[in-house]
Design a protein around this motif. Structure first.
Motif, PDB file in Angstrom:
ATOM      1  N   ALA A 289      -5.683 150.546 -17.152  1.00 19.16           N
ATOM      2  CA  ALA A 289      -4.690 151.456 -18.116  1.00 19.16           C
ATOM      3  C   ALA A 289      -5.747 152.243 -18.641  1.00 19.16           C
ATOM      4  N   ARG A 290      -7.025 152.091 -18.710  1.00 16.83           N
ATOM      5  CA  ARG A 290      -8.362 152.824 -19.158  1.00 16.83           C
ATOM      6  C   ARG A 290      -7.909 154.523 -19.361  1.00 16.83           C
ATOM      7  N   PRO A 291      -7.500 155.223 -18.071  1.00 15.74           N
ATOM      8  CA  PRO A 291      -7.259 156.446 -17.959  1.00 15.74           C
ATOM      9  C   PRO A 291      -6.055 156.921 -18.710  1.00 15.74           C
ATOM     10  N   LEU A 292      -5.245 155.975 -19.092  1.00 16.46           N
ATOM     11  CA  LEU A 292      -3.836 156.332 -19.563  1.00 16.46           C
ATOM     12  C   LEU A 292      -3.819 156.321 -21.076  1.00 16.46           C
ATOM     13  N   ASN A 293      -4.995 156.102 -21.888  1.00 15.83           N
ATOM     14  CA  ASN A 293      -4.762 156.011 -23.118  1.00 15.83           C
ATOM     15  C   ASN A 293      -6.307 156.785 -23.827  1.00 15.83           C
ATOM     16  N   GLU A 294      -6.122 157.464 -24.769  1.00 16.66           N
ATOM     17  CA  GLU A 294      -7.565 157.987 -25.218  1.00 16.66           C
ATOM     18  C   GLU A 294      -8.674 157.512 -25.600  1.00 16.66           C
ATOM     19  N   ALA A 295      -8.218 155.981 -26.082  1.00 18.13           N
ATOM     20  CA  ALA A 295      -9.358 155.124 -26.444  1.00 18.13           C
ATOM     21  C   ALA A 295      -9.864 154.491 -25.240  1.00 18.13           C
ATOM     22  N   GLY A 296      -9.371 154.446 -24.133  1.00 22.25           N
ATOM     23  CA  GLY A 296      -9.908 153.810 -22.785  1.00 22.25           C
ATOM     24  C   GLY A 296      -9.741 152.584 -23.074  1.00 22.25           C
ATOM     25  N   HIS A 297      -8.651 151.984 -23.430  1.00 19.75           N
ATOM     26  CA  HIS A 297      -8.328 150.318 -23.580  1.00 19.75           C
ATOM     27  C   HIS A 297      -7.954 149.851 -22.171  1.00 19.75           C
ATOM     28  N   THR A 298      -7.986 148.713 -22.099  1.00 22.60           N
ATOM     29  CA  THR A 298      -7.089 148.041 -21.003  1.00 22.60           C
ATOM     30  C   THR A 298      -5.748 147.914 -21.412  1.00 22.60           C
ATOM     31  N   SER A 299      -4.926 147.262 -20.520  1.00 18.89           N
ATOM     32  CA  SER A 299      -3.579 147.308 -20.973  1.00 18.89           C
ATOM     33  C   SER A 299      -3.201 146.238 -21.989  1.00 18.89           C
ATOM     34  N   HIS A 300      -4.019 145.430 -22.063  1.00 24.63           N
ATOM     35  CA  HIS A 300      -3.844 144.084 -23.150  1.00 24.63           C
ATOM     36  C   HIS A 300      -2.681 143.424 -22.871  1.00 24.63           C
ATOM     37  N   ASN A 301      -2.339 143.086 -21.681  1.00 27.11           N
ATOM     38  CA  ASN A 301      -1.287 142.495 -21.402  1.00 27.11           C
ATOM     39  C   ASN A 301      -1.186 142.096 -19.661  1.00 27.11           C
ATOM     40  N   GLN A 302      -1.385 140.832 -19.483  1.00 30.02           N
ATOM     41  CA  GLN A 302      -1.627 140.277 -18.063  1.00 30.02           C
ATOM     42  C   GLN A 302      -0.626 140.565 -17.210  1.00 30.02           C
ATOM     43  N   TYR A 303       0.682 140.602 -17.713  1.00 30.92           N
ATOM     44  CA  TYR A 303       1.936 140.820 -16.778  1.00 30.92           C
ATOM     45  C   TYR A 303       2.401 142.119 -16.716  1.00 30.92           C
ATOM     46  N   LEU A 304       1.928 143.142 -17.646  1.00 28.64           N
ATOM     47  CA  LEU A 304       1.979 144.471 -17.273  1.00 28.64           C
ATOM     48  C   LEU A 304       0.712 144.892 -16.082  1.00 28.64           C
ATOM     49  N   GLN A 305      -0.498 144.301 -16.423  1.00 29.88           N
ATOM     50  CA  GLN A 305      -1.425 144.601 -15.559  1.00 29.88           C
ATOM     51  C   GLN A 305      -1.359 144.355 -14.007  1.00 29.88           C
ATOM     52  N   THR A 306      -0.501 142.930 -13.936  1.00 30.98           N
ATOM     53  CA  THR A 306      -0.349 142.652 -12.613  1.00 30.98           C
ATOM     54  C   THR A 306       0.856 143.507 -12.225  1.00 30.98           C
TER      55      THR A 306
END
Length: 393
Positions: free
Chosen positions: A292-309
């Motif tokens: 999710a890093r390219p998808l938000n300005e701060a470069g954060h991960t998705s912070h959700n295992q289910y969404l990431q999967t």
């Protein structure tokens, strides 16, 4: 196979040692950090080779047929997504494959009393060092400062350590040693409170609730998995929808009052953006290297295992991942006659809930994920007649 895998003592100690050394990768001290990362790689390669050895030597039980079936399906979809997206992460794919090898191997391992107590002692020493090293000035409103790089990393490590501390407390026989582990548990809870990690606070609460169900309403425990997964799905969508609403603002003010933190931490924007990206490759996902890093300005991960999967392997892979969790849950339900089984069940549900807020089960946090999978699988008792020492005295 009609009996658990009993690893040679030195190999079992070797695996446990690497599991603990892995935590050094979360350190702010560069040499320790590098040692931790090397340890993760060595452990994953070692476990994969050990798993292959036992698999080729016929260590398979029909009780794991659903775990093998759904895991094989998930890995197949993962490989297909990998090829479709021309994913460059070959090494990452191998490491995730090794995590599944670790899960299946750990389910079949025999964990004796002395090994579990030994882990409890090692963790207790680490907790004491963390307590001594902690910056307590000023006590109120102190800025986080620890050998760990952030409070959430410290919090989830301490949370996982509670499992081994509780087991050690129950398994040692001398009163003095029981008092020692009670003190370590108290210190751990103090450190946990000091991290102010809301996700871990929720996880601890879930452990308490499920443990209470096991004691007073054991027949209701079988519904815990479905309740947890229903919460995970509903919270994800409700949380995003509540942003900038009257109810959302009330919850935000309440969170500020209690935790001095916003209820809306920015995850609502990240989750919305991730879902928008998921829809572009809904069935097979964007590959194992997708983040999710390219998808938000701060470069954060998705912070959700289910969404990431879902992001990585799409709808089909996500369904298979949930089926793997269900297969493990069924094995845990069959292990409720042991202390380890009941405790692993409580922690499994709490880890499922925690995974709604963080990424720890796979490549984003191998060091934490491997410990969490160890906690989950220790309690699975495939061979009750052959594993007498895991029962309560």
């Amino acid at each position: 196979m009609t009996e658990p895998i009993k690893l040679p003592r030195l190999i079992h100690i070797y695996i446990i040692s690497l599991l603990i050394i892995n935590i050094f990768s979360l350190s702010t001290i560069q040499p320790l950090k590098q040692i931790g990362y090397y340890s993760i790689r060595v452990l994953l390669i070692s476990v994969f080779l050990i798993f292959l050895y036992y698999l080729l030597n016929g260590y398979y039980t029909n009780k794991l047929k659903f775990v093998y079936l759904f895991t094989s399906g998930f890995i197949t979809i993962q490989a297909l997504s990998f090829l479709i997206n021309n994913d460059p992460g070959y090494l990452l794919f191998f490491y995730v494959l090794s995590v599944f090898a670790f899960i299946i191997l750990s389910i079949q391992l025999k964990w004796d009393r002395n090994l579990l107590i030994g882990i409890g002692y090692i963790i207790s020493f680490l907790i004491i060092l963390l307590f001594i090293e902690w910056d307590w000035s000023p006590i109120i409103g102190a800025r986080f400062k620890s050998i760990f790089r952030n409070p959430n990393a410290l919090a989830v490590f301490i949370f996982g350590s509670l499992y081994f501390q509780i087991l050690a407390f129950k398994k040692v026989r001398k009163i003095g040693l029981k008092i020692y582990f009670l003190i370590i548990l108290s210190i751990s809870l103090i450190l946990l409170l000091a991290t102010n990690s809301r996700a871990v606070f929720i996880a601890v609460l879930v452990v308490i609730v499920v443990s209470a169900l096991q004691m007073y309403k054991p027949k209701l425990v079988k519904y815990a998995f479905w309740m947890a997964m229903a919460f995970n799905v509903s919270f994800l969508f409700i949380y995003v929808k509540l942003y900038n609403t009257v109810i959302g603002n009330l919850l935000n003010n309440f969170s500020l009052h209690i935790f001095n933190k916003n209820f809306f931490s920015g995850r609502e924007k990240i989750w919305f953006n991730v879902w928008q990206h998921i829809e572009k490759s809904f069935l097979f996902g964007h590959g194992i290297s997708a983040t999710a890093r390219p998808l938000n300005e701060a470069g954060h991960t998705s912070h959700n295992q289910y969404l990431q999967t879902f992001l990585e392997v799409g709808l089909i892979g996500f369904i298979l991942f949930c089926l793997i969790l269900w297969a493990i849950w069924k094995l845990l339900l069959d292990s409720q006659n042991t202390l380890e089984g009941r405790l692993s069940t409580s922690f499994f549900i709490s880890i499922l809930i925690y995974s709604t807020f963080e990424l720890t089960l796979f490549q984003n946090n191998f060091q934490i994920g491997l410990i969490q999978w160890t906690i989950i699988t220790i309690g699975i008792n495939l061979f009750p007649n052959k594993n007498i020492d895991s029962h309560l005295d």
